[in-house]
Design a protein around this motif. Structure first.
Motif, mmCIF file in Angstrom:
data_model
loop_
_atom_site.group_PDB
_atom_site.id
_atom_site.type_symbol
_atom_site.label_atom_id
_atom_site.label_comp_id
_atom_site.label_asym_id
_atom_site.label_seq_id
_atom_site.Cartn_x
_atom_site.Cartn_y
_atom_site.Cartn_z
ATOM 1 N N UNK A 39 0.860 -1.183 0.000
ATOM 2 C CA UNK A 39 0.000 0.000 0.000
ATOM 3 C C UNK A 39 0.894 1.230 0.000
ATOM 4 N N UNK A 40 0.687 2.102 -0.980
ATOM 5 C CA UNK A 40 1.453 3.336 -1.131
ATOM 6 C C UNK A 40 2.958 3.066 -1.195
ATOM 7 N N UNK A 41 3.333 1.982 -1.862
ATOM 8 C CA UNK A 41 4.743 1.667 -2.050
ATOM 9 C C UNK A 41 5.419 1.017 -0.860
ATOM 10 N N UNK A 42 4.659 0.729 0.194
ATOM 11 C CA UNK A 42 5.236 0.118 1.392
ATOM 12 C C UNK A 42 4.611 -1.259 1.620
ATOM 13 N N UNK A 43 5.410 -2.240 2.065
ATOM 14 C CA UNK A 43 4.848 -3.579 2.327
ATOM 15 C C UNK A 43 3.726 -3.507 3.356
ATOM 16 N N UNK A 44 2.633 -4.219 3.075
ATOM 17 C CA UNK A 44 1.474 -4.227 3.961
ATOM 18 C C UNK A 44 1.287 -5.600 4.602
ATOM 19 N N UNK A 45 1.328 -6.654 3.767
ATOM 20 C CA UNK A 45 1.071 -7.992 4.276
ATOM 21 C C UNK A 45 1.562 -9.032 3.278
ATOM 22 N N UNK A 46 1.944 -10.211 3.780
ATOM 23 C CA UNK A 46 2.307 -11.351 2.950
ATOM 24 C C UNK A 46 1.502 -12.557 3.424
ATOM 25 N N UNK A 47 0.899 -13.281 2.482
ATOM 26 C CA UNK A 47 0.070 -14.436 2.820
ATOM 27 C C UNK A 47 0.531 -15.623 1.984
ATOM 28 N N UNK A 48 1.018 -16.666 2.634
ATOM 29 C CA UNK A 48 1.406 -17.897 1.936
ATOM 30 C C UNK A 48 0.136 -18.674 1.620
ATOM 31 N N UNK A 81 -13.577 0.284 -2.586
ATOM 32 C CA UNK A 81 -14.420 1.476 -2.528
ATOM 33 C C UNK A 81 -13.999 2.537 -3.545
ATOM 34 N N UNK A 82 -13.164 2.154 -4.502
ATOM 35 C CA UNK A 82 -12.764 3.104 -5.535
ATOM 36 C C UNK A 82 -13.893 3.279 -6.549
ATOM 37 N N UNK A 83 -13.822 4.358 -7.298
ATOM 38 C CA UNK A 83 -14.894 4.723 -8.199
ATOM 39 C C UNK A 83 -14.989 3.819 -9.433
ATOM 40 N N UNK A 95 -0.583 -17.098 -11.116
ATOM 41 C CA UNK A 95 0.791 -17.451 -11.456
ATOM 42 C C UNK A 95 1.783 -16.463 -10.834
ATOM 43 N N UNK A 96 2.979 -16.948 -10.565
ATOM 44 C CA UNK A 96 4.042 -16.107 -10.013
ATOM 45 C C UNK A 96 4.327 -14.972 -10.991
ATOM 46 N N UNK A 97 4.353 -13.761 -10.474
ATOM 47 C CA UNK A 97 4.634 -12.583 -11.282
ATOM 48 C C UNK A 97 3.402 -11.800 -11.693
ATOM 49 N N UNK A 98 2.215 -12.377 -11.575
ATOM 50 C CA UNK A 98 1.005 -11.657 -11.938
ATOM 51 C C UNK A 98 0.651 -10.651 -10.845
ATOM 52 N N UNK A 99 0.043 -9.530 -11.254
ATOM 53 C CA UNK A 99 -0.318 -8.483 -10.295
ATOM 54 C C UNK A 99 -1.730 -7.983 -10.558
ATOM 55 N N UNK A 100 -2.305 -7.388 -9.530
ATOM 56 C CA UNK A 100 -3.564 -6.663 -9.618
ATOM 57 C C UNK A 100 -3.353 -5.372 -8.845
ATOM 58 N N UNK A 101 -3.713 -4.251 -9.451
ATOM 59 C CA UNK A 101 -3.439 -2.950 -8.844
ATOM 60 C C UNK A 101 -4.720 -2.143 -8.743
ATOM 61 N N UNK A 102 -4.911 -1.505 -7.597
ATOM 62 C CA UNK A 102 -5.987 -0.536 -7.416
ATOM 63 C C UNK A 102 -5.310 0.832 -7.286
ATOM 64 N N UNK A 103 -5.281 1.577 -8.366
ATOM 65 C CA UNK A 103 -4.556 2.851 -8.365
ATOM 66 C C UNK A 103 -5.154 3.895 -7.425
ATOM 67 N N UNK A 104 -6.482 4.091 -7.392
ATOM 68 C CA UNK A 104 -7.011 5.108 -6.485
ATOM 69 C C UNK A 104 -6.681 4.823 -5.012
ATOM 70 N N UNK A 105 -6.642 3.538 -4.645
ATOM 71 C CA UNK A 105 -6.346 3.171 -3.256
ATOM 72 C C UNK A 105 -4.873 2.854 -3.025
ATOM 73 N N UNK A 106 -4.060 3.014 -4.072
ATOM 74 C CA UNK A 106 -2.613 2.793 -4.007
ATOM 75 C C UNK A 106 -2.267 1.403 -3.476
#
Length: 125
Positions: A39-48, A81-83, A95-106
């Motif tokens: 979140x906002x470029x800082x680690x938030x959580x890791x889940x195995x 809750x983003x628009x 798969x390893x390397x895939x991402x999902x990003x919510x830009x409004x919520x960083x």
């Protein structure tokens, strides 16, 4: 072009294809995958997680609210809750390397492998 040139070209092509196949399989066979949440470029959580993991986690920050579901070896953003809701409409990642990003919520959600010592940024299919 002589017969030796053709043989040399064939050997190089076969070795290249074998190398790509082996490197792709070694990445996909890693059993120890985890979800890295930032979140906002800082680690938030890791889940195995693995195929049997079923977890729903909430990501609340000063930028917004996201809800993430891990089920059947896939990770899906199920609420935000983003628009624009692009992160929710995005398909599940697995798969390893895939991402999902919510830009409004960083918020960034990425699947990483604990088995790899050095991370590979991209593999071409």
């Amino acid at each position: 072009m002589t017969n030796y040139d053709r043989i040399l070209i064939a050997v190089v092509v076969v070795l290249s294809l074998a190398g790509m196949y082996l490197s792709k399989n070694s990445i996909e066979s890693g059993d120890s995958k985890y979800v890295y949440i930032e979140v906002d470029g800082k680690p938030y959580k890791e889940i195995v997680f693995d195929e049997s993991t079923e977890i729903t986690t909430v990501i609340d920050s000063k930028y917004g609210h996201n809800e993430l579901m891990i089920k059947d070896g896939k990770v899906k953003m199920i609420d935000a809750d983003c628009k624009d809701q692009i992160c929710v409409k995005e398909s599940a990642i697995s798969e390893v390397g895939e991402i999902n990003v919510c830009l409004p919520n960083r918020t960034l959600v990425e699947i990483k492998s604990a088995d790899l010592e050095s991370e590979i940024d991209y593999i071409s299919h």
